[in-house]
Scaffold this motif. Structure first.
Motif, PDB file in Angstrom:
ATOM      1  N   HIS A   1     -11.130   7.288   9.319  1.00 56.34           N
ATOM      2  CA  HIS A   1     -10.199   6.566   8.446  1.00 56.34           C
ATOM      3  C   HIS A   1     -10.423   6.975   6.994  1.00 56.34           C
ATOM      4  CE1 HIS A   1      -8.710   3.140   6.073  1.00 56.34           C
ATOM      5  NE2 HIS A   1      -7.794   3.038   7.022  1.00 56.34           N
TER       6      HIS A   1
ATOM      7  N   ARG B   1      -7.721   8.814   4.556  1.00 60.57           N
ATOM      8  CA  ARG B   1      -7.332   8.217   3.279  1.00 60.57           C
ATOM      9  C   ARG B   1      -7.646   9.153   2.114  1.00 60.57           C
ATOM     10  NH1 ARG B   1      -8.939   2.706   0.271  1.00 60.57           N
ATOM     11  NH2 ARG B   1      -6.988   2.501  -0.860  1.00 60.57           N
ATOM     12  N   GLU B   2      -8.750   9.880   2.197  1.00 64.30           N
ATOM     13  CA  GLU B   2      -9.075  10.844   1.143  1.00 64.30           C
ATOM     14  C   GLU B   2      -8.013  11.937   1.072  1.00 64.30           C
ATOM     15  OE1 GLU B   2     -10.848  12.398  -2.079  1.00 64.30           O
ATOM     16  OE2 GLU B   2     -11.463  10.553  -1.093  1.00 64.30           O
TER      17      GLU B   2
ATOM     18  N   ASP C   1      -0.379   5.489   0.973  1.00 68.94           N
ATOM     19  CA  ASP C   1      -1.706   4.947   1.241  1.00 68.94           C
ATOM     20  C   ASP C   1      -1.828   4.739   2.742  1.00 68.94           C
ATOM     21  OD1 ASP C   1      -4.261   4.078   0.788  1.00 68.94           O
ATOM     22  OD2 ASP C   1      -3.706   2.352  -0.424  1.00 68.94           O
ATOM     23  N   VAL C   2      -2.978   4.285   3.167  1.00 74.34           N
ATOM     24  CA  VAL C   2      -3.268   4.054   4.578  1.00 74.34           C
ATOM     25  C   VAL C   2      -3.561   2.568   4.748  1.00 74.34           C
ATOM     26  CG1 VAL C   2      -4.855   4.662   6.449  1.00 74.34           C
ATOM     27  CG2 VAL C   2      -4.205   6.375   4.782  1.00 74.34           C
TER      28      VAL C   2
ATOM     29  N   SER D   1      -5.468  -0.692   5.716  1.00 71.27           N
ATOM     30  CA  SER D   1      -6.915  -0.905   5.610  1.00 71.27           C
ATOM     31  C   SER D   1      -7.591  -0.740   6.972  1.00 71.27           C
ATOM     32  CB  SER D   1      -7.221  -2.294   5.043  1.00 71.27           C
ATOM     33  OG  SER D   1      -6.986  -3.280   6.021  1.00 71.27           O
TER      34      SER D   1
ATOM     35  N   VAL E   1       0.132   6.759   7.946  1.00 71.51           N
ATOM     36  CA  VAL E   1       0.236   6.793   6.492  1.00 71.51           C
ATOM     37  C   VAL E   1       1.533   6.091   6.107  1.00 71.51           C
ATOM     38  CG1 VAL E   1       0.430   8.298   4.493  1.00 71.51           C
ATOM     39  CG2 VAL E   1      -1.040   8.946   6.409  1.00 71.51           C
TER      40      VAL E   1
ATOM     41  N   ASP F   1       2.944   3.445  -0.466  1.00 64.61           N
ATOM     42  CA  ASP F   1       2.185   2.412  -1.163  1.00 64.61           C
ATOM     43  C   ASP F   1       3.095   1.199  -1.363  1.00 64.61           C
ATOM     44  OD1 ASP F   1       0.239   1.065  -2.511  1.00 64.61           O
ATOM     45  OD2 ASP F   1       0.015   2.517  -4.121  1.00 64.61           O
TER      46      ASP F   1
ATOM     47  N   LYS G   1      -9.020   4.532  -5.832  1.00 62.33           N
ATOM     48  CA  LYS G   1      -8.949   4.686  -4.371  1.00 62.33           C
ATOM     49  C   LYS G   1      -9.961   5.714  -3.885  1.00 62.33           C
ATOM     50  CE  LYS G   1      -4.029   3.649  -3.903  1.00 62.33           C
ATOM     51  NZ  LYS G   1      -2.723   4.235  -3.537  1.00 62.33           N
TER      52      LYS G   1
ATOM     53  N   VAL H   1     -12.837   5.170  -1.146  1.00 63.97           N
ATOM     54  CA  VAL H   1     -12.949   6.005   0.052  1.00 63.97           C
ATOM     55  C   VAL H   1     -14.368   6.539   0.199  1.00 63.97           C
ATOM     56  CG1 VAL H   1     -12.211   8.194   1.067  1.00 63.97           C
ATOM     57  CG2 VAL H   1     -10.517   6.634   0.145  1.00 63.97           C
TER      58      VAL H   1
END
Length: 128
Positions: free
Chosen positions: A17, A21-22, A41-42, A44, A75, A78, A99, A103
């Motif tokens: 994860h 996200r990175e 964004d991903v 949580s 994904v 946002d 962010k 991460v």
């Protein structure tokens, strides 16, 4: 045998994860000057892991339902971009930096959980 322990699966899913996200954060930064680009964004990790593994049954053998150990995250755009530039770009470099730090912490946490669990396992086998 030991790769099926839930704590190892969870730490592996957390590391995956963080890697996903990175990549999303890096894509956002790369497109910071692209007109009309919206930051992504991903979901949580806690929400996605809870949803993915909220099964009442527990798989104890490879033939059991849900024993494949898969973990998927999508994904998303946002949900609440703080600002938008005049050309419609919704990427804030400052937000992306925050962010990225989050991460890194998540990835470090996943590695710490994995290492700690491995040390407990080694100690219980008398090899620690």
């Amino acid at each position: 045998m030991f790769e099926k322990l839930e704590v190892f699966q969870m730490s592996q899913a957390m590391a995956r994860h963080a890697a996903l996200r990175e990549g999303v954060v890096a894509t956002n930064v790369a497109n910071a000057d692209t007109p009309g680009y919206r930051a992504k964004d991903v979901v949580s990790f806690a929400d996605s892991y809870r949803t993915e593994h909220a099964q009442p049954m527990r798989a104890t053998r490879p033939g059991h339902l849900g024993a494949n150990g898969s973990y998927t995250v999508s994904v998303i755009e946002d949900p609440a971009p703080d600002s938008s530039s005049p050309d419609g770009n919704g990427v804030s470099i400052e937000d992306e930096m925050v962010k990225a730090v989050d991460v890194k912490r998540q990835h470090d946490r996943a590695l710490a959980i994995y290492k700690s669990s491995l040390n407990v396992l080694r100690a219980s086998l008398g090899r620690g």
